[in-house]
Design a protein around this motif. Structure first.
Motif, PDB file in Angstrom:
ATOM      1  N   ASN A  24       7.820  -1.954  10.248  1.00 60.37           N
ATOM      2  CA  ASN A  24       7.545  -0.784  11.079  1.00 60.37           C
ATOM      3  C   ASN A  24       8.518   0.341  10.763  1.00 60.37           C
ATOM      4  O   ASN A  24       9.543   0.115  10.106  1.00 60.37           O
ATOM      5  N   SER A  25       8.174   1.535  11.230  1.00 62.20           N
ATOM      6  CA  SER A  25       9.048   2.708  11.050  1.00 62.20           C
ATOM      7  C   SER A  25       9.499   2.836   9.597  1.00 62.20           C
ATOM      8  O   SER A  25      10.685   2.990   9.304  1.00 62.20           O
ATOM      9  N   LEU A  26       8.540   2.763   8.697  1.00 59.45           N
ATOM     10  CA  LEU A  26       8.859   2.751   7.270  1.00 59.45           C
ATOM     11  C   LEU A  26       9.422   4.084   6.812  1.00 59.45           C
ATOM     12  O   LEU A  26       9.040   5.150   7.304  1.00 59.45           O
ATOM     13  N   LYS A  27      10.353   3.993   5.859  1.00 64.85           N
ATOM     14  CA  LYS A  27      11.032   5.153   5.303  1.00 64.85           C
ATOM     15  C   LYS A  27      10.814   5.182   3.796  1.00 64.85           C
ATOM     16  O   LYS A  27      10.547   4.138   3.187  1.00 64.85           O
ATOM     17  N   PRO A  28      10.983   6.330   3.177  1.00 61.41           N
ATOM     18  CA  PRO A  28      10.833   6.387   1.707  1.00 61.41           C
ATOM     19  C   PRO A  28      11.744   5.407   0.977  1.00 61.41           C
ATOM     20  O   PRO A  28      11.363   4.871  -0.072  1.00 61.41           O
ATOM     21  N   GLU A  29      12.913   5.137   1.527  1.00 63.00           N
ATOM     22  CA  GLU A  29      13.830   4.192   0.868  1.00 63.00           C
ATOM     23  C   GLU A  29      13.363   2.753   0.961  1.00 63.00           C
ATOM     24  O   GLU A  29      13.968   1.864   0.361  1.00 63.00           O
ATOM     25  N   VAL A  55       4.932  -1.510  -2.366  1.00 65.19           N
ATOM     26  CA  VAL A  55       4.951  -0.714  -1.137  1.00 65.19           C
ATOM     27  C   VAL A  55       5.511   0.659  -1.489  1.00 65.19           C
ATOM     28  O   VAL A  55       6.582   0.752  -2.086  1.00 65.19           O
ATOM     29  N   THR A  56       4.771   1.692  -1.159  1.00 73.26           N
ATOM     30  CA  THR A  56       5.228   3.054  -1.408  1.00 73.26           C
ATOM     31  C   THR A  56       5.151   3.833  -0.110  1.00 73.26           C
ATOM     32  O   THR A  56       4.096   3.874   0.534  1.00 73.26           O
ATOM     33  N   ALA A  86       0.841  -1.198   0.000  1.00 76.86           N
ATOM     34  CA  ALA A  86       0.000   0.000   0.000  1.00 76.86           C
ATOM     35  C   ALA A  86       0.872   1.242   0.000  1.00 76.86           C
ATOM     36  O   ALA A  86       2.102   1.164   0.092  1.00 76.86           O
ATOM     37  N   LEU A  87       0.214   2.380  -0.117  1.00 81.22           N
ATOM     38  CA  LEU A  87       0.857   3.675   0.081  1.00 81.22           C
ATOM     39  C   LEU A  87       0.743   4.014   1.567  1.00 81.22           C
ATOM     40  O   LEU A  87      -0.357   4.023   2.122  1.00 81.22           O
TER      41      LEU A  87
END
Length: 131
Positions: free
Chosen positions: A84-89, A127-128, A10-11
């Motif tokens: 968890n703690s997702l980042k743009p990278e 995943v975005t 998902a976004l």
């Protein structure tokens, strides 16, 4: 024959969480190692985490250390990747793959399977992560 299907991509915003699922729509994941890979645009595929088919031991790659958990629900024939703690990278297509083991014994030592050494693959889930 084993067919894998990923879902849950998902976004999501920076710092958010997602749980991806890899389900065997045909065949069983019992006693199979299942690995999550990811591929960002223009980059090589990276191994995120693998769960052993023998004893559910888990092995993490370097890409998301400390921010993910891989787990298996045998009753649902599904392996999950909690992120968890997702980042743009972390943006990319996430794939699950399966084979007999997470590692191969080659030239006297164990090493992780490369992507080419996994037999069964899903189609991937996007995943975005927005900043």
């Amino acid at each position: 024959q084993l067919q894998l299907e990923e879902s849950g991509g998902a976004l999501v915003q920076y710092g958010g969480s997602l749980r991806l699922a890899c389900v065997a729509s045909q065949g069983t994941l019992e006693k199979r190692a299942v690995v999550w890979w990811r591929q960002a645009p223009g980059k090589e595929r990276e191994r995120v985490s693998c769960i052993s088919g023998a004893d559910d031991s888990t092995y993490s790659g370097d890409s998301m250390k400390g921010r993910h958990t891989i787990s298996r629900d045998s009753a649902k024939n599904t392996v999950y990747l909690q992120m968890n703690s997702l980042k743009p990278e972390d943006t990319g297509v996430y794939y699950c793959a399966a084979d007999s083991s997470c590692h191969l014994y080659v030239a006297g030592e164990y090493r992780p399977r490369t992507a080419e050494e996994y037999t069964y693959w899903g189609q991937g889930t996007q995943v975005t992560v927005s900043s």
